[in-house]
Motif scaffolding. Structure first.
Motif, PDB file in Angstrom:
ATOM      1  N   SER A  82       1.297  34.922 -13.437  1.00 40.88           N
ATOM      2  CA  SER A  82       2.219  35.541 -12.486  1.00 40.88           C
ATOM      3  C   SER A  82       2.635  36.934 -12.944  1.00 40.88           C
ATOM      4  O   SER A  82       2.813  37.174 -14.143  1.00 40.88           O
ATOM      5  CB  SER A  82       3.473  34.664 -12.344  1.00 40.88           C
ATOM      6  N   HIS A  83       2.840  37.834 -11.984  1.00 38.11           N
ATOM      7  CA  HIS A  83       3.306  39.183 -12.330  1.00 38.11           C
ATOM      8  C   HIS A  83       4.792  39.197 -12.674  1.00 38.11           C
ATOM      9  O   HIS A  83       5.299  40.195 -13.152  1.00 38.11           O
ATOM     10  CB  HIS A  83       2.992  40.169 -11.191  1.00 38.11           C
TER      11      HIS A  83
ATOM     12  N   ASP B 204      -0.804  38.535  -8.999  1.00 41.46           N
ATOM     13  CA  ASP B 204      -0.890  37.203  -9.586  1.00 41.46           C
ATOM     14  C   ASP B 204      -2.361  36.811  -9.595  1.00 41.46           C
ATOM     15  O   ASP B 204      -3.153  37.322  -8.794  1.00 41.46           O
ATOM     16  CB  ASP B 204      -0.104  36.184  -8.749  1.00 41.46           C
TER      17      ASP B 204
END
Length: 192
Positions: free
Chosen positions: A45-46, A96
Motif C-alpha cells: 500500500s502507498h 498500491d
C-alpha cells in the motif's frame, strides 16, 4: 473471462491480493501461451507501508507503471537477476500493488520447462516470484502492459477459495523496510 479494470482499481490492495487467489494468469509471449492458477500473493500500500518507498523512486518505464490506474503490470528486476510481477491497483497516482508470488502451472508446461531449464523439477517451475516470471516469459520491458491485453491478463474461472484454506502471514524479505512493514500480514497462500 478477463478480470475487468474495475477489479484492480479498488482502494484496498489487501482485499485484491486475497481475491486474486484462485484466479488464472496468462501470458502470450512470442506466440507461446503459458499460465496457471494464482496460489500466493502479497499486498503493498502507498499508505503506511515503507516497503513501497523505494519503488516510488524508480524512474523509467517500470516506475511509471506504478502511477497508472490499476490493472497494469509493474515488472522490475531485483538483485539484477530476478524479474518480479506486481499488479498496479487503486486509482492513478495512488500506487498500491499486489505481487504474484506463486502460481500452479497449468498451460504451456513444455514452454515453461524450456524457459526455466530442463533440470528444474516440474513442481518448482513457478514456485516463487522470480520463477513464475521466467516461466511466463515476463521481463521488465513489459512493465506497463495493460492486463486487458492479449499479451498478459488474468481470468476468473469461477473458483471459490474457502477461507479455511487461506493462510495469511507476514510478507517475505521485507526486513529492510523496518519491523512495522515486515510484520504486516499481507501475504496470502492457498493451502490445499
Amino acid at each position: 473471462m478477463k478480470l475487468p479494470p474495475e477489479f484492480y482499481r479498488r482502494p484496498d490492495p489487501v482485499q485484491i491480493a486475497r481475491e486474486l487467489l484462485g484466479k488464472h494468469v496468462f501470458s502470450c509471449v512470442e506466440g507461446q501461451l503459458t499460465g496457471g492458477r494464482i496460489i500466493e500473493t502479497e499486498a503493498y500500500s502507498h499508505r503506511g507501508d515503507d516497503s513501497l518507498t523505494l519503488h516510488l523512486k524508480r524512474r523509467g518505464k517500470a516506475g511509471q507503471a506504478l502511477q497508472e490506474p490499476g490493472g497494469h503490470a509493474y515488472l522490475y528486476k531485483v538483485y539484477q537477476r530476478h524479474t518480479l510481477f506486481n499488479i498496479a491497483t487503486n486509482e492513478a497516482g495512488k500506487p498500491d500493488t499486489v505481487l504474484l508470488r506463486a502460481i500452479e502451472p497449468l498451460v504451456g508446461l513444455d514452454t515453461m520447462q524450456l524457459r526455466r531449464g530442463a533440470s528444474i523439477k516440474p513442481n518448482r517451475l513457478t514456485a516463487g516470484p522470480g520463477m513464475l516470471t521466467q516461466a511466463l516469459g515476463l521481463t521488465p520491458e513489459l512493465s506497463g502492459t495493460d492486463l486487458q491485453s492479449d499479451l498478459l491478463w488474468i481470468e476468473d474461472h469461477g473458483e471459490i477459495v474457502p477461507e479455511a484454506q487461506v493462510v495469511a502471514g507476514p510478507r517475505i524479505g521485507l526486513e529492510y523496510a523496518g519491523p512495522a512493514a515486515a510484520s504486516l500480514p499481507w501475504n496470502y497462500k492457498w493451502a490445499r
